[in-house]
Write a protein that holds these residues in place. Structure first.
Motif, PDB file in Angstrom:
ATOM      1  N   TYR A 101       0.844  -1.188   0.000  1.00  0.00           N
ATOM      2  CA  TYR A 101       0.000   0.000   0.000  1.00  0.00           C
ATOM      3  C   TYR A 101       0.882   1.242   0.000  1.00  0.00           C
ATOM      4  CZ  TYR A 101       0.648   0.648   5.087  1.00  0.00           C
ATOM      5  OH  TYR A 101       1.176   0.848   6.330  1.00  0.00           O
ATOM      6  N   THR A 102       0.345   2.316  -0.542  1.00  0.00           N
ATOM      7  CA  THR A 102       1.038   3.600  -0.576  1.00  0.00           C
ATOM      8  C   THR A 102       0.123   4.626   0.067  1.00  0.00           C
ATOM      9  OG1 THR A 102       2.188   3.029  -2.625  1.00  0.00           O
ATOM     10  CG2 THR A 102       2.062   5.372  -2.069  1.00  0.00           C
ATOM     11  N   GLN A 103       0.629   5.316   1.091  1.00  0.00           N
ATOM     12  CA  GLN A 103      -0.164   6.324   1.808  1.00  0.00           C
ATOM     13  C   GLN A 103       0.150   7.707   1.251  1.00  0.00           C
ATOM     14  OE1 GLN A 103      -0.675   6.014   6.162  1.00  0.00           O
ATOM     15  NE2 GLN A 103       0.170   8.081   6.271  1.00  0.00           N
ATOM     16  N   ILE A 104      -0.911   8.446   0.893  1.00  0.00           N
ATOM     17  CA  ILE A 104      -0.755   9.738   0.223  1.00  0.00           C
ATOM     18  C   ILE A 104      -1.701  10.744   0.858  1.00  0.00           C
ATOM     19  CG2 ILE A 104      -0.898  10.939  -2.010  1.00  0.00           C
ATOM     20  CD1 ILE A 104      -0.647   8.017  -3.234  1.00  0.00           C
ATOM     21  N   GLU A 105      -1.205  11.940   1.144  1.00  0.00           N
ATOM     22  CA  GLU A 105      -2.013  12.939   1.839  1.00  0.00           C
ATOM     23  C   GLU A 105      -2.692  13.925   0.889  1.00  0.00           C
ATOM     24  OE1 GLU A 105       0.198  14.785   4.959  1.00  0.00           O
ATOM     25  OE2 GLU A 105       0.885  12.877   5.799  1.00  0.00           O
ATOM     26  N   ASN A 106      -2.878  13.512  -0.347  1.00  0.00           N
ATOM     27  CA  ASN A 106      -3.473  14.408  -1.334  1.00  0.00           C
ATOM     28  C   ASN A 106      -4.351  13.611  -2.291  1.00  0.00           C
ATOM     29  OD1 ASN A 106      -3.262  15.716  -4.227  1.00  0.00           O
ATOM     30  ND2 ASN A 106      -2.978  17.389  -2.764  1.00  0.00           N
ATOM     31  N   MET A 107      -5.607  14.033  -2.414  1.00  0.00           N
ATOM     32  CA  MET A 107      -6.555  13.294  -3.240  1.00  0.00           C
ATOM     33  C   MET A 107      -6.197  13.358  -4.726  1.00  0.00           C
ATOM     34  SD  MET A 107      -9.123  11.341  -3.196  1.00  0.00           S
ATOM     35  CE  MET A 107      -9.782  11.565  -1.548  1.00  0.00           C
ATOM     36  N   HIS A 108      -5.739  14.524  -5.193  1.00  0.00           N
ATOM     37  CA  HIS A 108      -5.361  14.655  -6.611  1.00  0.00           C
ATOM     38  C   HIS A 108      -4.265  13.665  -6.974  1.00  0.00           C
ATOM     39  CE1 HIS A 108      -7.774  17.992  -7.986  1.00  0.00           C
ATOM     40  NE2 HIS A 108      -7.415  18.732  -6.949  1.00  0.00           N
ATOM     41  N   THR A 109      -3.295  13.518  -6.078  1.00  0.00           N
ATOM     42  CA  THR A 109      -2.186  12.615  -6.345  1.00  0.00           C
ATOM     43  C   THR A 109      -2.661  11.169  -6.391  1.00  0.00           C
ATOM     44  OG1 THR A 109      -0.675  14.137  -5.238  1.00  0.00           O
ATOM     45  CG2 THR A 109       0.112  11.889  -5.575  1.00  0.00           C
ATOM     46  N   ILE A 110      -3.573  10.804  -5.491  1.00  0.00           N
ATOM     47  CA  ILE A 110      -4.122   9.442  -5.510  1.00  0.00           C
ATOM     48  C   ILE A 110      -4.827   9.169  -6.837  1.00  0.00           C
ATOM     49  CG2 ILE A 110      -5.958   7.968  -4.551  1.00  0.00           C
ATOM     50  CD1 ILE A 110      -5.173   8.951  -1.790  1.00  0.00           C
ATOM     51  N   ILE A 111      -5.640  10.115  -7.280  1.00  0.00           N
ATOM     52  CA  ILE A 111      -6.358   9.938  -8.547  1.00  0.00           C
ATOM     53  C   ILE A 111      -5.373   9.842  -9.713  1.00  0.00           C
ATOM     54  CG2 ILE A 111      -7.975  11.024 -10.164  1.00  0.00           C
ATOM     55  CD1 ILE A 111      -9.402  12.215  -7.688  1.00  0.00           C
ATOM     56  N   SER A 112      -4.367  10.716  -9.715  1.00  0.00           N
ATOM     57  CA  SER A 112      -3.371  10.717 -10.807  1.00  0.00           C
ATOM     58  C   SER A 112      -2.601   9.406 -10.857  1.00  0.00           C
ATOM     59  CB  SER A 112      -2.398  11.886 -10.636  1.00  0.00           C
ATOM     60  OG  SER A 112      -3.064  13.115 -10.764  1.00  0.00           O
ATOM     61  N   LEU A 113      -2.191   8.887  -9.695  1.00  0.00           N
ATOM     62  CA  LEU A 113      -1.444   7.626  -9.655  1.00  0.00           C
ATOM     63  C   LEU A 113      -2.333   6.446 -10.038  1.00  0.00           C
ATOM     64  CD1 LEU A 113       0.731   8.113  -6.436  1.00  0.00           C
ATOM     65  CD2 LEU A 113       1.514   8.108  -8.816  1.00  0.00           C
ATOM     66  N   THR A 114      -3.604   6.523  -9.674  1.00  0.00           N
ATOM     67  CA  THR A 114      -4.538   5.459 -10.078  1.00  0.00           C
ATOM     68  C   THR A 114      -4.701   5.460 -11.588  1.00  0.00           C
ATOM     69  OG1 THR A 114      -5.730   5.763  -7.984  1.00  0.00           O
ATOM     70  CG2 THR A 114      -6.815   4.445  -9.663  1.00  0.00           C
ATOM     71  N   LYS A 115      -4.810   6.635 -12.182  1.00  0.00           N
ATOM     72  CA  LYS A 115      -4.915   6.753 -13.648  1.00  0.00           C
ATOM     73  C   LYS A 115      -3.685   6.176 -14.340  1.00  0.00           C
ATOM     74  CE  LYS A 115      -6.083  10.916 -15.028  1.00  0.00           C
ATOM     75  NZ  LYS A 115      -6.227  12.406 -14.968  1.00  0.00           N
ATOM     76  N   LYS A 116      -2.507   6.312 -13.676  1.00  0.00           N
ATOM     77  CA  LYS A 116      -1.257   5.797 -14.242  1.00  0.00           C
ATOM     78  C   LYS A 116      -1.036   4.325 -13.901  1.00  0.00           C
ATOM     79  CE  LYS A 116       1.115  10.284 -14.258  1.00  0.00           C
ATOM     80  NZ  LYS A 116       1.279  10.374 -15.735  1.00  0.00           N
ATOM     81  N   ASP A 117      -2.064   3.689 -13.356  1.00  0.00           N
ATOM     82  CA  ASP A 117      -2.050   2.258 -13.039  1.00  0.00           C
ATOM     83  C   ASP A 117      -0.978   1.902 -12.013  1.00  0.00           C
ATOM     84  OD1 ASP A 117      -3.079  -0.277 -13.126  1.00  0.00           O
ATOM     85  OD2 ASP A 117      -2.055  -0.867 -14.984  1.00  0.00           O
ATOM     86  N   CYS A 118      -0.845   2.765 -10.996  1.00  0.00           N
ATOM     87  CA  CYS A 118       0.108   2.509  -9.918  1.00  0.00           C
ATOM     88  C   CYS A 118      -0.544   1.813  -8.724  1.00  0.00           C
ATOM     89  CB  CYS A 118       0.742   3.820  -9.453  1.00  0.00           C
ATOM     90  SG  CYS A 118       1.795   4.588 -10.691  1.00  0.00           S
ATOM     91  N   GLY A 119      -1.817   1.496  -8.843  1.00  0.00           N
ATOM     92  CA  GLY A 119      -2.517   0.837  -7.762  1.00  0.00           C
ATOM     93  C   GLY A 119      -4.014   1.033  -7.897  1.00  0.00           C
ATOM     94  N   ILE A 120      -4.753   0.449  -6.959  1.00  0.00           N
ATOM     95  CA  ILE A 120      -6.199   0.641  -6.905  1.00  0.00           C
ATOM     96  C   ILE A 120      -6.508   1.559  -5.728  1.00  0.00           C
ATOM     97  CG2 ILE A 120      -6.583  -1.668  -7.849  1.00  0.00           C
ATOM     98  CD1 ILE A 120      -7.601  -2.384  -4.932  1.00  0.00           C
ATOM     99  N   SER A 121      -7.716   2.099  -5.698  1.00  0.00           N
ATOM    100  CA  SER A 121      -8.071   2.955  -4.573  1.00  0.00           C
ATOM    101  C   SER A 121      -9.569   2.850  -4.284  1.00  0.00           C
ATOM    102  CB  SER A 121      -7.698   4.416  -4.856  1.00  0.00           C
ATOM    103  OG  SER A 121      -7.782   5.187  -3.673  1.00  0.00           O
ATOM    104  N   PHE A 122      -9.934   3.282  -3.087  1.00  0.00           N
ATOM    105  CA  PHE A 122     -11.342   3.382  -2.689  1.00  0.00           C
ATOM    106  C   PHE A 122     -11.624   4.859  -2.476  1.00  0.00           C
ATOM    107  CE2 PHE A 122     -10.165  -0.892  -1.776  1.00  0.00           C
ATOM    108  CZ  PHE A 122     -11.308  -1.654  -1.933  1.00  0.00           C
ATOM    109  N   ILE A 123     -12.660   5.350  -3.123  1.00  0.00           N
ATOM    110  CA  ILE A 123     -12.819   6.795  -3.218  1.00  0.00           C
ATOM    111  C   ILE A 123     -14.292   7.142  -3.434  1.00  0.00           C
ATOM    112  CG2 ILE A 123     -12.578   6.960  -5.739  1.00  0.00           C
ATOM    113  CD1 ILE A 123     -10.494   9.177  -5.258  1.00  0.00           C
ATOM    114  N   TYR A 124     -14.664   8.354  -3.095  1.00  0.00           N
ATOM    115  CA  TYR A 124     -16.035   8.786  -3.387  1.00  0.00           C
ATOM    116  C   TYR A 124     -16.198   8.975  -4.889  1.00  0.00           C
ATOM    117  CZ  TYR A 124     -17.124   9.341   1.520  1.00  0.00           C
ATOM    118  OH  TYR A 124     -17.356   9.089   2.847  1.00  0.00           O
ATOM    119  N   LYS A 125     -17.285   8.457  -5.420  1.00  0.00           N
ATOM    120  CA  LYS A 125     -17.519   8.480  -6.868  1.00  0.00           C
ATOM    121  C   LYS A 125     -17.525   9.903  -7.417  1.00  0.00           C
ATOM    122  CE  LYS A 125     -20.433   6.098 -10.258  1.00  0.00           C
ATOM    123  NZ  LYS A 125     -21.591   5.161 -10.386  1.00  0.00           N
TER     124      LYS A 125
END
Length: 227
Positions: A151-175
């Motif tokens: 798992y990777t812990q990130i304190e910024n929602m934009h970064t989580i979304i960007s990394l998910t788009k780049k296929d760096c992992g999965i995430s659980f998020i508000y739609k």
């Protein structure tokens, strides 16, 4: 504590009336501030040109602390909080989903949360409402974040979304936070048989505050767009 904070706010109101300018301080979580309030906030500002507005960003835990310290008047939070300590009014109900890059390939098609444990999880920090909702959902199934192989812990929602788009992992998020990415097809929802979750975003303020009627009125303006 409520009485002390009310006293501070009364003094601030007296000062603002002397200067004819009222200041309203609202705390919002990252998800709400970025994705769920901008249009309504713009309408509120236009309808109240006489008012100064201070918008604070923080995770749910940080906003509760600011409320308790009397540093903000209200907050809109997404996570769980001790409801017995605060007055509250629902802002909206949002879907909470699992997502991955549209190009992501699973070894086996996942059907349950257990099927995702071999994936890298992109997750917010401790104190985040988004993380707490996930932790509670996992706990019910006897799981925790540490059960994911990476798992990777990130304190910024934009970064989580960007990394998910780049296929760096999965995430659980508000739609609502990935609505555009889902529509464009750069992210896809991971549909699971044992995970269908909605959660409320809520206005909260100190319980038994002398300003409760005012805070209810403000929250209703946001809710019903009575501008």
């Amino acid at each position: 504590m409520t009485m002390q904070n009310d006293e501070k706010n009364i003094k601030k109101e007296i000062k603002s009336h002397e200067g004819m300018i009222e200041t309203l301080s609202i705390g919002v979580t990252m998800t709400i501030g970025e994705y769920a309030i901008v249009d309504r906030l713009a309408d509120f500002i236009k309808h109240h040109p006489e008012m100064n507005l201070h918008l604070h960003y923080g995770n749910t835990a940080e906003l509760l602390k600011l409320l308790d310290q009397g540093k903000i008047h209200m907050a809109i939070v997404e996570g769980n909080y001790p409801k017995e300590k605060y007055s509250h009014k629902k802002y909206s109900t949002e879907d909470y989903i699992a997502v991955c890059a549209a190009s992501h390939e699973f070894k086996n098609i996942p059907n349950t949360l257990h099927d995702l444990l071999d994936e890298r999880l992109l997750v917010r920090e401790q104190g985040s409402g988004t993380r707490h909702i996930l932790e509670e959902s996992l706990k019910v199934r006897g799981l925790s974040i540490s059960d994911f192989i990476h798992y990777t812990q990130i304190e910024n929602m934009h970064t989580i979304i960007s990394l998910t788009k780049k296929d760096c992992g999965i995430s659980f998020i508000y739609k609502i936070a990935v609505k555009e990415e889902l529509q464009k097809g750069v992210l896809k929802e991971i549909v699971l048989n044992d995970f269908k979750l909605q959660h409320n975003f809520e206005f909260i303020w100190e319980k038994d505050s002398l300003f409760t009627e005012k805070y209810i009125s403000i929250s209703e303006e946001f809710l019903h767009n009575t501008f």
